[in-house]
Design a protein around this motif. Sequence first.
Motif, PDB file in Angstrom:
ATOM      1  N   VAL A  20       0.843  -1.201   0.000  1.00  0.00           N
ATOM      2  CA  VAL A  20       0.000   0.000   0.000  1.00  0.00           C
ATOM      3  C   VAL A  20       0.875   1.246   0.000  1.00  0.00           C
ATOM      4  CG1 VAL A  20      -1.733   1.305   1.297  1.00  0.00           C
ATOM      5  CG2 VAL A  20      -1.935  -1.181   1.099  1.00  0.00           C
ATOM      6  N   GLU A  21       1.904   1.240   0.828  1.00  0.00           N
ATOM      7  CA  GLU A  21       2.834   2.376   0.853  1.00  0.00           C
ATOM      8  C   GLU A  21       3.500   2.549  -0.510  1.00  0.00           C
ATOM      9  OE1 GLU A  21       5.473   2.862   4.319  1.00  0.00           O
ATOM     10  OE2 GLU A  21       4.386   1.129   5.123  1.00  0.00           O
ATOM     11  N   ARG A  22       3.923   1.452  -1.097  1.00  0.00           N
ATOM     12  CA  ARG A  22       4.571   1.499  -2.404  1.00  0.00           C
ATOM     13  C   ARG A  22       3.629   2.126  -3.441  1.00  0.00           C
ATOM     14  NH1 ARG A  22       6.940  -2.722  -1.810  1.00  0.00           N
ATOM     15  NH2 ARG A  22       5.331  -4.221  -2.328  1.00  0.00           N
ATOM     16  N   TYR A  23       2.367   1.730  -3.414  1.00  0.00           N
ATOM     17  CA  TYR A  23       1.372   2.277  -4.332  1.00  0.00           C
ATOM     18  C   TYR A  23       1.222   3.793  -4.130  1.00  0.00           C
ATOM     19  CZ  TYR A  23      -3.087   3.379  -6.466  1.00  0.00           C
ATOM     20  OH  TYR A  23      -4.073   3.981  -7.226  1.00  0.00           O
ATOM     21  N   ILE A  24       1.125   4.211  -2.881  1.00  0.00           N
ATOM     22  CA  ILE A  24       0.959   5.641  -2.577  1.00  0.00           C
ATOM     23  C   ILE A  24       2.148   6.438  -3.090  1.00  0.00           C
ATOM     24  CG2 ILE A  24       0.903   7.328  -0.696  1.00  0.00           C
ATOM     25  CD1 ILE A  24      -0.784   5.203   0.868  1.00  0.00           C
ATOM     26  N   TYR A  25       3.360   5.948  -2.821  1.00  0.00           N
ATOM     27  CA  TYR A  25       4.554   6.675  -3.249  1.00  0.00           C
ATOM     28  C   TYR A  25       4.708   6.686  -4.762  1.00  0.00           C
ATOM     29  CZ  TYR A  25       5.949   7.161   1.593  1.00  0.00           C
ATOM     30  OH  TYR A  25       5.987   7.507   2.917  1.00  0.00           O
ATOM     31  N   LEU A  26       4.313   5.617  -5.431  1.00  0.00           N
ATOM     32  CA  LEU A  26       4.367   5.601  -6.901  1.00  0.00           C
ATOM     33  C   LEU A  26       3.398   6.611  -7.499  1.00  0.00           C
ATOM     34  CD1 LEU A  26       4.736   1.792  -7.668  1.00  0.00           C
ATOM     35  CD2 LEU A  26       6.431   3.605  -8.065  1.00  0.00           C
ATOM     36  N   ARG A  27       2.191   6.704  -6.932  1.00  0.00           N
ATOM     37  CA  ARG A  27       1.222   7.683  -7.434  1.00  0.00           C
ATOM     38  C   ARG A  27       1.710   9.099  -7.177  1.00  0.00           C
ATOM     39  NH1 ARG A  27      -0.090   3.489  -9.134  1.00  0.00           N
ATOM     40  NH2 ARG A  27       1.115   4.395 -10.768  1.00  0.00           N
ATOM     41  N   PHE A  28       2.323   9.320  -6.000  1.00  0.00           N
ATOM     42  CA  PHE A  28       2.875  10.632  -5.677  1.00  0.00           C
ATOM     43  C   PHE A  28       3.976  10.995  -6.668  1.00  0.00           C
ATOM     44  CE2 PHE A  28       5.970  13.318  -3.424  1.00  0.00           C
ATOM     45  CZ  PHE A  28       5.151  14.397  -3.115  1.00  0.00           C
ATOM     46  N   GLN A  29       4.864  10.048  -6.949  1.00  0.00           N
ATOM     47  CA  GLN A  29       5.949  10.281  -7.907  1.00  0.00           C
ATOM     48  C   GLN A  29       5.383  10.601  -9.291  1.00  0.00           C
ATOM     49  OE1 GLN A  29       8.500   6.915  -8.544  1.00  0.00           O
ATOM     50  NE2 GLN A  29       9.956   8.080  -9.749  1.00  0.00           N
ATOM     51  N   GLU A  30       4.359   9.890  -9.692  1.00  0.00           N
ATOM     52  CA  GLU A  30       3.733  10.134 -10.997  1.00  0.00           C
ATOM     53  C   GLU A  30       3.197  11.562 -11.079  1.00  0.00           C
ATOM     54  OE1 GLU A  30      -0.469   8.732 -12.359  1.00  0.00           O
ATOM     55  OE2 GLU A  30       0.953   7.136 -12.836  1.00  0.00           O
ATOM     56  N   ARG A  31       2.547  11.995 -10.026  1.00  0.00           N
ATOM     57  CA  ARG A  31       1.996  13.347 -10.008  1.00  0.00           C
ATOM     58  C   ARG A  31       3.103  14.394 -10.046  1.00  0.00           C
ATOM     59  NH1 ARG A  31      -3.000  15.426  -6.580  1.00  0.00           N
ATOM     60  NH2 ARG A  31      -3.950  14.177  -8.172  1.00  0.00           N
ATOM     61  N   GLN A  32       4.165  14.167  -9.284  1.00  0.00           N
ATOM     62  CA  GLN A  32       5.282  15.111  -9.263  1.00  0.00           C
ATOM     63  C   GLN A  32       5.955  15.207 -10.627  1.00  0.00           C
ATOM     64  OE1 GLN A  32       5.888  17.228  -6.712  1.00  0.00           O
ATOM     65  NE2 GLN A  32       4.001  16.306  -6.007  1.00  0.00           N
ATOM     66  N   GLU A  33       6.085  14.086 -11.313  1.00  0.00           N
ATOM     67  CA  GLU A  33       6.679  14.096 -12.651  1.00  0.00           C
ATOM     68  C   GLU A  33       5.811  14.893 -13.616  1.00  0.00           C
ATOM     69  OE1 GLU A  33       7.274   9.973 -13.564  1.00  0.00           O
ATOM     70  OE2 GLU A  33       9.019   9.821 -12.246  1.00  0.00           O
ATOM     71  N   THR A  34       4.508  14.757 -13.468  1.00  0.00           N
ATOM     72  CA  THR A  34       3.588  15.493 -14.334  1.00  0.00           C
ATOM     73  C   THR A  34       3.677  16.985 -14.057  1.00  0.00           C
ATOM     74  OG1 THR A  34       2.113  13.592 -14.378  1.00  0.00           O
ATOM     75  CG2 THR A  34       1.191  15.679 -15.076  1.00  0.00           C
ATOM     76  N   ILE A  35       3.720  17.358 -12.786  1.00  0.00           N
ATOM     77  CA  ILE A  35       3.861  18.769 -12.424  1.00  0.00           C
ATOM     78  C   ILE A  35       5.181  19.314 -12.943  1.00  0.00           C
ATOM     79  CG2 ILE A  35       4.130  20.369 -10.480  1.00  0.00           C
ATOM     80  CD1 ILE A  35       1.247  19.480 -10.965  1.00  0.00           C
ATOM     81  N   SER A  36       6.236  18.506 -12.864  1.00  0.00           N
ATOM     82  CA  SER A  36       7.538  18.929 -13.395  1.00  0.00           C
ATOM     83  C   SER A  36       7.452  19.187 -14.896  1.00  0.00           C
ATOM     84  CB  SER A  36       8.602  17.865 -13.108  1.00  0.00           C
ATOM     85  OG  SER A  36       8.838  17.776 -11.730  1.00  0.00           O
ATOM     86  N   GLU A  37       6.671  18.391 -15.589  1.00  0.00           N
ATOM     87  CA  GLU A  37       6.486  18.607 -17.028  1.00  0.00           C
ATOM     88  C   GLU A  37       5.807  19.948 -17.303  1.00  0.00           C
ATOM     89  OE1 GLU A  37       4.166  16.648 -20.845  1.00  0.00           O
ATOM     90  OE2 GLU A  37       4.593  15.390 -19.101  1.00  0.00           O
TER      91      GLU A  37
END
Length: 95
Positions: A20-37
Amino acid sequence: MSPELLVVLDAENKRGQGSVERYIYLRFQERQETISEVIRFLDRINPEEFELGSLLQLFSRKKGIRRSIDKAYEIVAYALFETIIVALEATIKIN
Protein backbone atom coordinates in the motif's frame (compact mmCIF):
# COMPACT_ATOMS: atom_id res chain seq x y z
CA MET A 1 -11.05 7.94 5.10
CA SER A 2 -12.81 5.96 7.77
CA PRO A 3 -10.91 4.28 10.62
CA GLU A 4 -12.30 0.94 9.45
CA LEU A 5 -10.79 1.42 5.99
CA LEU A 6 -7.46 2.41 7.52
CA VAL A 7 -7.43 -0.86 9.47
CA VAL A 8 -7.99 -2.81 6.25
CA LEU A 9 -5.28 -0.85 4.41
CA ASP A 10 -2.87 -1.36 7.30
CA ALA A 11 -3.48 -5.11 7.29
CA GLU A 12 -3.02 -5.28 3.52
CA ASN A 13 0.13 -3.17 3.73
CA LYS A 14 1.61 -5.55 6.30
CA ARG A 15 0.50 -8.64 4.39
CA GLY A 16 1.91 -7.28 1.14
CA GLN A 17 5.17 -6.15 2.71
CA GLY A 18 4.51 -2.44 2.16
CA SER A 19 2.42 -2.76 -1.00
CA VAL A 20 0.00 0.00 0.00
CA GLU A 21 2.83 2.38 0.85
CA ARG A 22 4.57 1.50 -2.40
CA TYR A 23 1.37 2.28 -4.33
CA ILE A 24 0.96 5.64 -2.58
CA TYR A 25 4.55 6.67 -3.25
CA LEU A 26 4.37 5.60 -6.90
CA ARG A 27 1.22 7.68 -7.43
CA PHE A 28 2.87 10.63 -5.68
CA GLN A 29 5.95 10.28 -7.91
CA GLU A 30 3.73 10.13 -11.00
CA ARG A 31 2.00 13.35 -10.01
CA GLN A 32 5.28 15.11 -9.26
CA GLU A 33 6.68 14.10 -12.65
CA THR A 34 3.59 15.49 -14.33
CA ILE A 35 3.86 18.77 -12.42
CA SER A 36 7.54 18.93 -13.39
CA GLU A 37 6.49 18.61 -17.03
CA VAL A 38 4.14 21.58 -16.64
CA ILE A 39 6.93 23.62 -15.05
CA ARG A 40 9.34 22.69 -17.86
CA PHE A 41 6.68 23.73 -20.39
CA LEU A 42 6.33 27.13 -18.70
CA ASP A 43 10.09 27.60 -18.44
CA ARG A 44 10.64 26.82 -22.13
CA ILE A 45 7.84 28.85 -23.66
CA ASN A 46 8.50 32.29 -25.05
CA PRO A 47 5.92 34.74 -23.59
CA GLU A 48 4.98 35.90 -27.10
CA GLU A 49 4.21 32.30 -28.10
CA PHE A 50 2.35 31.32 -24.92
CA GLU A 51 -1.17 30.00 -25.46
CA LEU A 52 -3.31 29.39 -22.42
CA GLY A 53 -5.13 26.57 -24.21
CA SER A 54 -1.88 24.63 -24.56
CA LEU A 55 -1.23 24.87 -20.85
CA LEU A 56 -4.76 23.81 -19.96
CA GLN A 57 -4.50 20.88 -22.39
CA LEU A 58 -1.58 19.57 -20.35
CA PHE A 59 -3.91 19.38 -17.37
CA SER A 60 -6.69 17.70 -19.30
CA ARG A 61 -4.40 15.18 -21.04
CA LYS A 62 -2.28 14.12 -18.10
CA LYS A 63 -3.83 11.45 -15.92
CA GLY A 64 -1.93 12.48 -12.79
CA ILE A 65 -3.28 16.05 -12.71
CA ARG A 66 -6.52 15.83 -14.71
CA ARG A 67 -8.58 16.30 -11.56
CA SER A 68 -6.60 19.46 -10.77
CA ILE A 69 -7.75 21.44 -13.80
CA ASP A 70 -9.98 23.55 -11.55
CA LYS A 71 -6.82 24.62 -9.71
CA ALA A 72 -5.25 25.59 -13.04
CA TYR A 73 -8.26 27.80 -13.82
CA GLU A 74 -8.03 29.31 -10.34
CA ILE A 75 -4.35 30.16 -10.87
CA VAL A 76 -5.10 31.68 -14.28
CA ALA A 77 -7.92 33.82 -12.88
CA TYR A 78 -5.72 35.02 -10.01
CA ALA A 79 -2.82 35.84 -12.36
CA LEU A 80 -5.11 37.72 -14.74
CA PHE A 81 -6.70 39.68 -11.90
CA GLU A 82 -3.30 40.57 -10.44
CA THR A 83 -1.97 41.63 -13.86
CA ILE A 84 -4.94 43.93 -14.44
CA ILE A 85 -4.62 45.46 -10.97
CA VAL A 86 -0.89 46.10 -11.41
CA ALA A 87 -1.31 47.47 -14.95
CA LEU A 88 -4.04 49.87 -13.81
CA GLU A 89 -2.09 50.71 -10.65
CA ALA A 90 -5.34 50.12 -8.83
CA THR A 91 -5.96 49.65 -5.14
CA ILE A 92 -8.60 47.33 -3.82
CA LYS A 93 -10.24 47.98 -0.49
CA ILE A 94 -12.36 45.39 1.22
CA ASN A 95 -14.78 46.42 3.96
